[in-house]
Design a protein around this motif. Structure first.
Motif, short mmCIF file in Angstrom:
data_model
loop_
_atom_site.label_atom_id
_atom_site.label_comp_id
_atom_site.label_asym_id
_atom_site.label_seq_id
_atom_site.Cartn_x
_atom_site.Cartn_y
_atom_site.Cartn_z
N LYS A 107 36.55 36.14 27.50
CA LYS A 107 37.57 36.91 28.20
C LYS A 107 38.63 37.36 27.21
O LYS A 107 38.97 36.64 26.27
CB LYS A 107 38.22 36.07 29.30
CG LYS A 107 37.29 35.76 30.46
CD LYS A 107 38.03 34.98 31.53
CE LYS A 107 37.10 34.67 32.69
NZ LYS A 107 37.80 33.88 33.74
N SER A 108 39.14 38.57 27.46
CA SER A 108 40.20 39.05 26.58
C SER A 108 41.48 38.28 26.84
O SER A 108 41.65 37.62 27.87
CB SER A 108 40.43 40.55 26.82
OG SER A 108 40.91 40.77 28.13
N LEU A 109 42.40 38.38 25.91
CA LEU A 109 43.64 37.62 25.99
C LEU A 109 44.45 38.03 27.22
O LEU A 109 45.01 37.19 27.92
CB LEU A 109 44.45 37.85 24.70
CG LEU A 109 45.51 36.80 24.37
CD1 LEU A 109 44.89 35.44 24.21
CD2 LEU A 109 46.24 37.20 23.09
N ILE A 110 44.51 39.32 27.48
CA ILE A 110 45.33 39.78 28.60
C ILE A 110 44.70 39.39 29.93
O ILE A 110 45.41 39.11 30.90
CB ILE A 110 45.53 41.31 28.51
CG1 ILE A 110 46.57 41.77 29.55
CG2 ILE A 110 44.22 42.05 28.68
CD1 ILE A 110 47.95 41.22 29.31
N ASP A 111 43.35 39.33 30.00
CA ASP A 111 42.70 38.89 31.23
C ASP A 111 43.00 37.42 31.50
O ASP A 111 43.21 37.02 32.66
CB ASP A 111 41.20 39.11 31.14
CG ASP A 111 40.83 40.59 31.18
OD1 ASP A 111 41.65 41.36 31.70
OD2 ASP A 111 39.75 40.95 30.68
N MET A 112 43.02 36.61 30.46
CA MET A 112 43.36 35.20 30.63
C MET A 112 44.80 35.05 31.14
O MET A 112 45.08 34.25 32.04
CB MET A 112 43.19 34.46 29.31
CG MET A 112 41.75 34.43 28.79
SD MET A 112 41.63 33.75 27.12
CE MET A 112 42.12 32.06 27.43
N TYR A 113 45.69 35.85 30.58
CA TYR A 113 47.09 35.78 31.00
C TYR A 113 47.24 36.26 32.44
O TYR A 113 48.00 35.68 33.22
CB TYR A 113 47.94 36.62 30.06
CG TYR A 113 49.42 36.52 30.33
CD1 TYR A 113 50.14 35.41 29.94
CD2 TYR A 113 50.10 37.55 30.97
CE1 TYR A 113 51.49 35.31 30.20
CE2 TYR A 113 51.45 37.47 31.22
CZ TYR A 113 52.15 36.34 30.83
OH TYR A 113 53.49 36.25 31.08
N SER A 114 46.51 37.31 32.80
CA SER A 114 46.58 37.82 34.17
C SER A 114 46.08 36.80 35.17
O SER A 114 46.62 36.68 36.28
CB SER A 114 45.78 39.11 34.28
OG SER A 114 45.82 39.62 35.60
N GLU A 115 45.05 36.04 34.82
CA GLU A 115 44.55 35.00 35.72
C GLU A 115 45.62 33.93 35.95
O GLU A 115 45.76 33.41 37.06
CB GLU A 115 43.29 34.37 35.14
CG GLU A 115 42.06 35.27 35.21
CD GLU A 115 40.83 34.59 34.66
OE1 GLU A 115 40.95 33.43 34.23
OE2 GLU A 115 39.76 35.22 34.67
N VAL A 116 46.37 33.60 34.91
CA VAL A 116 47.45 32.63 35.07
C VAL A 116 48.47 33.15 36.08
O VAL A 116 48.92 32.42 36.97
CB VAL A 116 48.12 32.34 33.72
CG1 VAL A 116 49.34 31.43 33.91
CG2 VAL A 116 47.14 31.68 32.77
N LEU A 117 48.83 34.42 35.97
CA LEU A 117 49.81 34.99 36.90
C LEU A 117 49.26 35.04 38.32
O LEU A 117 50.00 34.82 39.29
CB LEU A 117 50.20 36.40 36.44
CG LEU A 117 50.91 36.50 35.09
CD1 LEU A 117 51.28 37.94 34.79
CD2 LEU A 117 52.15 35.63 35.05
N ASP A 118 47.96 35.32 38.47
CA ASP A 118 47.36 35.34 39.81
C ASP A 118 47.40 33.96 40.45
O ASP A 118 47.71 33.82 41.64
CB ASP A 118 45.92 35.85 39.73
CG ASP A 118 45.84 37.33 39.42
OD1 ASP A 118 46.83 38.03 39.71
OD2 ASP A 118 44.82 37.77 38.88
N VAL A 119 47.09 32.94 39.67
CA VAL A 119 47.13 31.57 40.20
C VAL A 119 48.56 31.20 40.57
O VAL A 119 48.81 30.58 41.61
CB VAL A 119 46.55 30.58 39.18
CG1 VAL A 119 46.69 29.16 39.68
CG2 VAL A 119 45.09 30.89 38.91
N LEU A 120 49.51 31.60 39.75
CA LEU A 120 50.91 31.34 40.07
C LEU A 120 51.34 32.05 41.34
O LEU A 120 52.08 31.50 42.16
CB LEU A 120 51.81 31.79 38.90
CG LEU A 120 51.98 30.79 37.75
CD1 LEU A 120 52.75 31.44 36.61
CD2 LEU A 120 52.70 29.55 38.23
N SER A 121 50.87 33.27 41.52
CA SER A 121 51.21 34.02 42.72
C SER A 121 50.65 33.33 43.96
O SER A 121 51.31 33.26 45.00
CB SER A 121 50.67 35.44 42.62
OG SER A 121 50.95 36.17 43.79
#
Length: 979
Positions: free
Chosen positions: A281-295
């Motif tokens: 996974k790209s770096l930004i996709d990993m970061y986006s998944e973190v934000l989705d879980v937080l949401s």
């Protein structure tokens, strides 16, 4: 001595090189002089002390089309003075010859260096094929070990650019923030750097010529008169520099386009599985998944969530959605003319990929952003999701829509498009719309690590802005705010004083402070314009704009391209600074939650809501399966009993009692046959199906609610009840069951032949039970009518009411009448009613004829049931007479035959229903239960509603925190690897 002579000659050569035919002396950079001359400092020369200030131009190094910083040019000061001529021609001749020799030697050395550098550039143009090394022959890699690929080119170009000075430290270059995930792209860019160096040298030559021309003009101004003024000459020089810079930008654009195509080809080959490996996974996709879980973890945007996002805020119709579309390079959002289109926050994750596509977090469909049909479908889907999020009676919603956009050359970052800030609530909007938008915007902006992209409409008066005050409250020092002025083309036409735009971009007009200021153009206002057309229009506008020509705007402050690069730089700088602190915060939260669980539930597993649902699902399915294990005998017993309870009243009141009033057995049997036929055709099958369905529900409910001992978990009770109700609601009995059942029941009731004494006795027992139950009900009805008897009045101190006394007197009078005529018919004649009323009036009791009839119905019913029970006892020995068809016998037991027919019909019906239940309906109910469970599993709100409690919430929080921490740790590790 010979070294001194060579040094003296070198001095003469240096002096001859700095001479000019007009008598103007200029000092060349030291690197262009002889090695010996470069080491000698000519402090004794008289002209070095006479200097004039440099001629400054408004030229600045910039690039609106690339993120590669240009090296600042060192402008050599031009020295002015008088130097007397020497008329020694032999010396001058020697000097010329020596100069010619050095020129030849210098040309040879320079040519060799140029050839070497050209060869290095060609090699650097080749992408890195280390990932595909198995394709390339080994001889190529053996040559590569002995050839230097010119890594020093990077150090020759990287310098301090104005954009990096604005947004970060000089060491953090802009290209680090772009998504160049593979090494092949980095090597390819090194090849581009060689061509960029040549272009930069050409610009330096133009600058040198411009300065020399300016120096000639300045020194000769005192000797001759010029027709062109100083201002016109400077404008001409600025125009030439601007054209050179535009040419430089166009070449850069072409080179980056070629780089993008090559990058796309490499990614496409990787997608086809050349290596047969799973891509990371790209770096930004990993970061986006973190934000989705937080949401999902905290929809109210908990203050603990301090991970960076780019929050796009602005007044309504200020152009913030258009800016976001320019950054995403696609028209992906719904469009409207002056109306509110963004009704809920939209989180857009930008990342690089071989194809320009978009997809939602909860969907697998990919929208091809190069096709207009997919773009229209994507805009429609976003609009539908927004309307779905908005609850009834509201205009906007805080629920976030998560969208991923991938494409070649996209700057990787996470942006959140918020509803536009409004000043007035118009008709059709909820009264609290303005406050709701403010609360949503503040919730996102109060994150100390959120980057605020403040969008201001340049075509309206600055005093009408609302968002600037809001942003200044959230970020008073402007440490994480980037100000964007949109519609600059309209502003330039409409604003009387262009300096007002300069004041806005310089941060002098608004009270808010910002990290950087940008001016962009987002099209001509036509919703059908493509991104390419808007970009071309934007570049054309700024090329011809007076704002740039007059230096009111700086080159790095214009175009959405520069804005995208700046925002990406800020975003990743903020991520690197804050992500580890956030990871530590979630580690502490995880420790606290684990400690709380151990203290409160030491013997229970940490099952979250989904795991609890799966456990309850298995229990429910086991209970449904247990329905098929019920014995046939149990099914038939409960079906027969339930069916008789349902039809007993009709059998006795509408069939048996009317037939029993007849005077002979023939009329009795005829009446019974007619009424049974009518009952079978109209009511009986439907009643039987209803009884079977109710029985199935009762058994299913019994299995669902029956406690399981120590293993019973009351946390599932609400879920099981909801599954039971929904399954029963969806279940529908087979429509053909009644038709087949009607034929079976009709045939069963037609049979009158009792084969043995055992069946006869069973029928008598069944009849006695039915009559005794009816007699008991009748006794209770009479007691309620006349009140308590004398025993209860004396023992329990109860009294009769006036109405009960009247009923009691009427009952006594009617019982006297029955004693006189025990074979009295079921109905009273009119004269009999009159006689009873007069007898009661003679005793002072006033009664109504309707009261006499109601009392007679119960009194006669009790009399008839007692008579029927006595007759039933007499028929116990009547089986012998029944076999002889009651010939030569005064005993007639047709009522026993009737109850045998009813009993046999009940048994056959119960057996038929049992077969239908076990073979069909139980399986259909099991299927319905599975469908309900699957629907509940997909409905998160339903699970939250049915599985509640402190234990569930604690396990849910613990799971989410662990997931967030794990994803953060993986992201941090990948971030360090990229560094």
């Amino acid at each position: 001595m010979w070294r001194l002579r060579r040094a003296a000659v070198a001095c003469e050569v240096c002096q001859s090189l700095v001479k000019h035919s007009s008598g103007i002396k200029g000092s060349l950079p030291l690197q262009k002089l002889h090695l010996v001359s470069r080491s000698i400092y000519h402090s004794h020369h008289p002209t070095l002390k006479l200097q004039r200030p440099q001629l400054r131009t408004s030229f600045q190094q910039f690039s609106s089309l690339t993120n590669l910083p240009l090296r600042k040019l060192k402008v050599s000061p031009i020295k002015y003075g008088y130097q007397p001529r020497r008329n020694f021609w032999p010396a001058r001749l020697a000097t010329r010859l020596l100069k010619l020799r050095y020129l030849i030697l210098g040309s040879a050395v320079g040519g060799g260096y140029t050839a070497k550098k050209t060869f290095d550039q060609w090699k650097d143009m080749i992408p890195d094929l280390s990932e595909y090394k198995w394709i390339v022959p080994d001889i190529v890699w053996e040559i590569d070990e002995y050839i230097d690929f010119g890594h020093k080119l990077v150090s020759e170009v990287i310098g301090a650019s104005d954009l990096l000075l604005l947004l970060g430290s000089p060491g953090e270059t802009a290209f680090r923030a772009t998504d160049h995930g593979s090494e092949s792209d980095k090597h390819f860019r090194k090849g581009l750097l060689g061509e960029l160096i040549l272009l930069q040298q050409q610009i330096q030559e133009h600058e040198e010529e411009a300065r020399r021309a300016a120096g000639q003009y300045s020194t000769s101004y005192a000797q001759q008169k010029r027709k062109v003024s100083d201002k016109e000459k400077i404008d001409q020089l600025q125009e030439e520099l601007l054209h050179t810079q535009l040419k430089y930008q166009r070449i850069l654009e072409r080179l980056e386009k070629e780089n993008k195509e090559l990058r796309k080809l490499v990614l496409q080959k990787d997608d086809k599985g050349i290596h047969h490996r799973k891509l990371k996974k790209s770096l930004i996709d990993m970061y986006s998944e973190v934000l989705d879980v937080l949401s999902d973890y905290d929809a109210s945007y908990n203050t603990q969530d301090h991970l960076p996002r780019v929050v796009v805020v602005g007044d309504q119709s200020a152009g913030k959605t258009s800016v976001l579309e320019m950054i995403a390079q696609a028209r992906i959002f719904p469009r409207g003319s002056g109306e509110m289109m963004t009704r809920s926050p939209v989180k857009v994750t930008l990342s690089e990929g071989p194809h320009h596509v978009a997809l939602f977090k909860d969907s697998s469909r990919e929208f091809d952003l190069t096709k207009e049909e997919d773009l229209a479908a994507l805009r429609h889907e976003i609009e539908l999701r927004m309307r779905k999020n908005v609850k009834e009676g509201c205009t906007v919603s805080p629920e976030t829509i998560s969208l991923n956009v991938k494409g070649p050359g996209l700057q990787r970052m996470v942006l959140v498009d918020l509803p536009g800030v409004i000043n007035t609530v118009t008709s059709g909007m909820a009264p609290d719309t303005k406050e709701t938008i403010f609360s949503i915007s503040k919730a996102y902006m109060q994150n100390p690590n959120a980057i605020i992209l403040c969008i201001q409409d340049g075509s309206v008066d600055a005093e009408r802005s609302i968002v600037t005050d809001l942003v200044s409250q959230m970020d008073p020092h402007g440490r994480r705010t980037i100000f964007v002025l949109t519609k600059v083309d309209l502003a330039e036409k409409n604003v009387a004083s262009p300096s007002r735009i300069q004041q806005i971009i310089e941060g002098k007009l608004f009270p808010m402070k910002a990290l950087g200021y940008f001016a962009v153009v987002t099209g001509k206002g036509n919703s059908s314009e493509s991104i390419e057309a808007i970009r071309e229009y934007e570049e054309e506008f700024f090329q011809n704009s007076k704002l740039l020509k007059t230096s009111m705007l700086k080159a790095h402050q214009v175009t959405t391209r520069n804005l995208s690069l700046a925002v990406s730089d800020c975003f990743w700088k903020m991520v690197r600074e804050s992500v580890e602190q956030q990871a530590d915060s979630f580690k502490a939260t995880r420790f606290n939650l684990e400690t709380e669980w151990k203290n409160n539930y030491p013997r229970l597993r940490e099952l979250d809501r989904n795991e609890l649902f799966e456990k309850a699902k298995n229990e429910i399915l086991d209970e449904v399966i247990s329905l098929s294990q019920v014995t046939p005998k149990h099914w038939e017993e409960i079906l027969q009993q339930s069916l008789w309870e349902r039809v007993s009243t009709h059998v006795i009141e509408n069939i048996y009692l009317p037939a029993a009033q007849t005077m002979n057995s023939g009329t009795f049997n005829t009446t019974v046959d007619i009424k049974l036929k009518q009952w079978t055709d109209k009511q009986l099958p439907n009643k039987a199906v209803e009884v079977a369905w109710e029985t199935l529900q009762e058994e299913f409910s019994r299995f669902m609610t029956e406690p399981k001992g120590k293993e019973h978990d009351d946390i599932f009770d609400k879920l099981k009840e909801a599954v039971k109700e929904e399954s029963i609601k969806r279940h529908k009995w087979n429509d053909f069951a009644e038709d087949s059942l009607r034929v079976i029941q009709h045939n069963a009731l037609e049979d009158r032949s009792i084969s043995d004494k055992q069946q006869w006795d069973a029928a008598i027992y069944f009849m006695e039970e039915a009559l005794q139950a009816r007699l008991k009900d009748t006794e209770n009805a009479i007691e309620n009518m006349v009140g308590p008897d004398w025993k209860k009045r004396w023992l329990y101190w109860k009294n009769r009411t006036q109405e009960q006394c009247v009923h009691n007197e009427t009952k006594n009078e009617l019982e006297k009448m029955l004693k006189c005529n025990e074979e009295h018919p079921a109905y009273l004649a009119s004269d009999e009613i009159t006689t009873v009323r007069k007898n009661l009036e003679s005793r002072g009791v006033e009664v109504d004829p309707s009261l006499i009839k109601d009392t007679w119905h119960q009194v006669y019913r009790r009399h008839f049931l007692k008579t029927a029970l006595n007759h039933c006892n007499l028929c116990r020995r009547g089986f012998y007479y029944y076999q002889r068809h009651f010939v030569d016998s005064e005993l007639e037991c047709n009522d026993v035959v009737l109850f045998w027919r009813i009993q046999r019909m009940l048994a056959i019906t119960a057996n038929t229903l049992r077969q239908q239940l076990t073979n069909t309906e139980v399986r259909r109910l099991e299927k319905n239960v599975k469908e309900v469970l699957e629907d509940f599993a997909e409905d998160g709100e339903k699970k939250i509603k049915l599985l509640t409690g402190k234990r569930v919430q604690l396990a849910e929080d613990l799971k989410k925190v662990r997931e967030i921490q794990e994803k953060l740790d993986a992201f941090i590790e990948a971030l360090h690897q990229e560094k």
